[in-house]
Design a protein around this motif. Structure first.
Motif, short mmCIF file in Angstrom:
data_model
loop_
_atom_site.label_atom_id
_atom_site.label_comp_id
_atom_site.label_asym_id
_atom_site.label_seq_id
_atom_site.Cartn_x
_atom_site.Cartn_y
_atom_site.Cartn_z
N LYS A 285 0.93 -1.35 0.04
CA LYS A 285 0.20 -0.08 0.04
C LYS A 285 0.77 1.33 -0.02
N HIS B 225 0.90 5.29 0.60
CA HIS B 225 0.16 6.64 1.25
C HIS B 225 0.53 7.66 0.14
N ASP C 259 -4.02 4.68 -0.40
CA ASP C 259 -4.58 5.24 0.66
C ASP C 259 -4.11 6.87 0.66
N ASN D 14 -5.88 9.14 2.54
CA ASN D 14 -6.16 9.96 3.75
C ASN D 14 -6.90 11.29 3.63
N GLU E 179 -8.31 3.79 -0.46
CA GLU E 179 -9.00 3.98 1.07
C GLU E 179 -8.89 5.56 1.43
N GLU E 180 -10.02 5.93 2.03
CA GLU E 180 -10.12 7.21 2.53
C GLU E 180 -10.02 8.31 1.48
N GLU F 60 -10.70 4.05 9.69
CA GLU F 60 -10.00 4.37 10.46
C GLU F 60 -10.06 5.65 11.54
N HIS G 89 -7.05 -1.13 10.14
CA HIS G 89 -6.02 0.07 10.05
C HIS G 89 -5.12 -0.57 11.29
MG LIG Z 1 -5.24 4.51 6.19
#
Ligand SMILES: [Mg+2]
Length: 359
Positions: free
Chosen positions: A147, A149, A183, A185, A209-210, A235, A285
């Motif tokens: 993954k 970020h 992800d 965020n 994700e998010e 999360e 998470h």
């Molecule tokens: Mg996350």
């Protein structure tokens, strides 16, 4: 058996553990989500510990009820529930030790023999090429998923972003037989998230994700409806009622509770029951590769909905790498983790290290 003392321990000024001691000489350890240790430390010491001392550690439902409802003006999200998580996990460690059983056996036993994890990169400072090469190195270590970020957290379309370039480079380097997770965020507004998701679909990204502001459940539902890529979130959710809304209103595809945020093992099991009822897989998470991962591991093997590889933080972590807080490390081998078979969570803490790191 009675709880005689709850000890809140902050290591290196950041990492928050909780120990629960009993009148029978059995003690347990739990972890609280980091980043706000000064606040969660006060929460445990002043608001929660007095509600637990004197209770039978087996009475987790009663203790949970007291900890959730009595300090209600302090919560019920954030520091209150993170503090509860640390205590609840420690209580389950005590229950396991007192019963002579590993915690997973008390949670329903082994639904699966072990657990697969994915490599979770926490870096945002790498070039697309660097991140792709790192992903390839984890593929070569036996992981099947990685993954990134990416984008700029909470900036709603206005931050720096090389998500597509990174994913394109990764897919080119790792090939087709490797899962890429993205992800961001909460980086995008919903209309941008739809556009990004459609681009990511071209690279067979496994989950997104998010993507949009947390708690915009209507926006999540619209996004999940508009695109094929699975949407993951959770999360920012702390208890079963938030997860109910994330499922029923947000309609996300994959749920991401975190046992060190969402009130501990007792509440996680209820969230897992909700997930199972709605046919939603859980990929937790999981950013803390010590007690948090250990508690998750007992849940991963015993929870039917933990179907896919679970998050494992691949960045250096002082409590795992430089100054391990336990005597036997918990290792990932070929992308898999084995749950300890010793009673409780199955870890023996190194008291000398704990004393040193408390400063
Ligand atoms: Mg996350």
């Amino acid at each position: 058996m009675k709880v005689t003392r709850v000890e809140s321990i902050v290591l290196l000024g950041r990492y928050h553990l909780v120990r629960v001691f009993t009148d029978e000489g059995i003690d347990g350890v739990g972890e609280v989500s980091p980043m706000n240790a000064a606040v969660t430390h006060t929460m445990v010491e002043r608001a929660l510990a007095p509600l637990v001392v004197g209770e039978d550690p087996f009475d987790v439902e009663k203790i949970w009820h007291k900890m959730f409802h009595r300090p209600y003006k302090l919560g019920p999200t954030g520091a209150q529930l993170e503090g509860m998580a640390g205590i609840d996990i420690a209580l389950w460690d005590v229950i396991g030790k007192a019963s002579g059983q590993p915690v997973y056996k008390l949670l329903g036993g082994k639904f699966r023999p072990d657990s697969e994890v994915y490599a979770s990169s926490m870096r945002r400072d790498m070039t697309p090429r660097e991140e792709a090469e790192r992903a390839l190195s984890f593929k070569e270590q036996g992981y099947r998923a990685y993954k990134i970020h990416s984008a700029t957290p909470w900036m709603y379309d206005s931050g720096e972003d090389q998500t597509i370039e990174t994913v394109r480079e990764m897919r080119r380097l790792v090939g087709d037989d490797f899962a890429i997770l993205v992800d961001v965020n909460n980086a995008y507004l919903p209309h941008t998230a739809v556009k990004m998701a459609r681009k990511l679909e071209a690279y067979d990204v496994w989950h997104f994700e998010e993507p949009i502001p947390a708690y915009d459940y209507a926006g999540l539902a619209a996004l999940a409806e508009a695109v094929d890529i699975p949407i993951a979130a959770g999360e920012q959710e702390y208890h079963r009622w938030q997860f109910r809304d994330l499922i029923q209103i947000g309609r996300v595809d994959i749920l991401q509770p975190d046992v060190i945020k969402c009130d501990g093992i007792t509440e996680f099991k209820k969230i897992a029951a909700l997930a199972q009822t709605h046919d939603k897989p859980i990929t937790v998470h999981n950013t803390q590769p010590t007690i948090g991962t250990l508690a998750h591991l007992h849940l991963w093997v015993s929870t039917p909905s933990c179907i896919y590889p679970q998050e494992y933080n691949i960045e250096p972590h002082p409590l795992r790498d430089e100054t391990p807080i336990w005597k036997e490390p918990l290792l990932v081998q070929r992308g898999r983790m084995q749950v300890p078979e010793r009673p409780g969570l199955g870890v023996e803490l190194d008291g000398a290290v704990l004393a040193r790191l408390r400063g």
